[in-house]
Design a protein around this motif. Structure first.
Motif, short mmCIF file in Angstrom:
data_model
loop_
_atom_site.label_atom_id
_atom_site.label_comp_id
_atom_site.label_asym_id
_atom_site.label_seq_id
_atom_site.Cartn_x
_atom_site.Cartn_y
_atom_site.Cartn_z
N LEU A 217 -7.81 13.76 -3.04
CA LEU A 217 -6.43 13.18 -1.64
C LEU A 217 -5.96 13.81 -0.61
O LEU A 217 -6.05 13.44 0.79
CB LEU A 217 -5.82 11.77 -1.88
CG LEU A 217 -6.51 10.48 -3.20
CD1 LEU A 217 -5.68 9.68 -3.52
CD2 LEU A 217 -8.22 10.36 -2.17
N HIS B 258 0.90 -0.71 0.39
CA HIS B 258 -0.10 0.10 0.24
C HIS B 258 0.71 1.50 0.01
O HIS B 258 0.84 2.36 -0.37
CB HIS B 258 -0.72 0.03 1.41
CG HIS B 258 -1.77 0.82 1.44
ND1 HIS B 258 -2.21 1.56 0.98
CD2 HIS B 258 -1.84 1.74 2.40
CE1 HIS B 258 -3.50 3.21 0.51
NE2 HIS B 258 -3.47 3.14 2.10
N ASN C 104 -16.68 7.76 -0.93
CA ASN C 104 -15.86 6.89 0.60
C ASN C 104 -16.99 7.66 1.39
O ASN C 104 -17.55 8.92 1.46
CB ASN C 104 -14.52 8.05 0.63
CG ASN C 104 -14.07 7.91 2.35
OD1 ASN C 104 -15.10 6.83 3.39
ND2 ASN C 104 -13.33 7.58 2.28
N LEU D 218 -8.13 3.21 0.55
CA LEU D 218 -8.56 4.35 0.82
C LEU D 218 -9.74 4.60 1.72
O LEU D 218 -10.08 5.67 2.10
CB LEU D 218 -7.89 5.78 0.42
CG LEU D 218 -6.46 5.91 0.48
CD1 LEU D 218 -6.30 6.76 -0.96
CD2 LEU D 218 -5.37 6.16 1.22
N ILE E 62 1.25 3.85 -2.96
CA ILE E 62 0.67 5.60 -2.85
C ILE E 62 2.24 6.46 -3.14
O ILE E 62 2.07 7.35 -3.78
CB ILE E 62 0.66 5.72 -1.11
CG1 ILE E 62 -0.84 5.42 -1.06
CG2 ILE E 62 1.01 7.71 -0.53
CD1 ILE E 62 -1.27 5.25 0.69
N LEU F 4 -5.86 11.96 2.29
CA LEU F 4 -5.45 10.57 3.00
C LEU F 4 -4.66 10.51 2.75
O LEU F 4 -4.04 9.30 2.80
CB LEU F 4 -6.42 10.15 2.13
CG LEU F 4 -8.22 10.72 2.59
CD1 LEU F 4 -9.03 9.85 1.23
CD2 LEU F 4 -8.95 9.42 3.71
N ILE F 5 -3.64 10.98 1.53
CA ILE F 5 -2.11 10.75 1.31
C ILE F 5 -1.52 11.78 2.00
O ILE F 5 -1.70 13.55 2.53
CB ILE F 5 -2.10 10.49 0.37
CG1 ILE F 5 -2.62 11.73 -0.76
CG2 ILE F 5 -2.97 9.19 -0.83
CD1 ILE F 5 -2.15 11.67 -2.03
#
Length: 85
Positions: A79, A4, A49, A30, A8, A84-85
Motif C-alpha cells: 500500500l 477510516h 484494485n 482503498l 489506517i 495509498l497510505i
C-alpha cells in the motif's frame, strides 16, 4: 478523525490483534474488491484494485480471525509503494 483515518492509523501501528474483517474493511475503502479463485481456492483470496490494476494475494486466517504479522507487513509495504497510505 474519521473511522477510516482511525483504521489506517491502527493498521500502521501493526497491532497483534488486527482482524481479517478490519483488513477487508480497510482494503475495500482503498478501492480493493475481494475475489476468490472458485471452490478450490481454500483460504486464498485476492484483493484487486481495478483503478490501479493492483492485486494483493492473501490467505484468510484460520482457525482464528487474526491477521499474521508477516501479512500485515506485506500489505503495508504494498500500500505504501502504491501511495495509498
Amino acid at each position: 478523525m474519521s473511522q477510516h483515518e482511525k483504521l489506517i492509523k491502527r493498521f500502521k501501528s501493526q497491532p497483534k490483534d488486527f482482524t481479517y474483517d478490519e483488513m477487508k474493511n480497510l482494503l475495500n475503502r482503498l478501492g480493493y474488491k475481494e475475489e476468490n479463485k472458485g471452490k478450490t481456492s481454500g483460504s486464498r483470496v485476492i484483493f484487486y484494485n481495478e483503478q490501479i490494476q493492483h492485486p494483493l494475494f492473501l490467505h484468510k486466517p484460520h482457525p482464528g480471525n487474526i491477521i499474521k504479522s508477516y501479512v500485515m507487513k506485506y500489505v503495508e509495504d504494498e500500500l505504501k509503494a502504491k501511495g495509498l497510505i
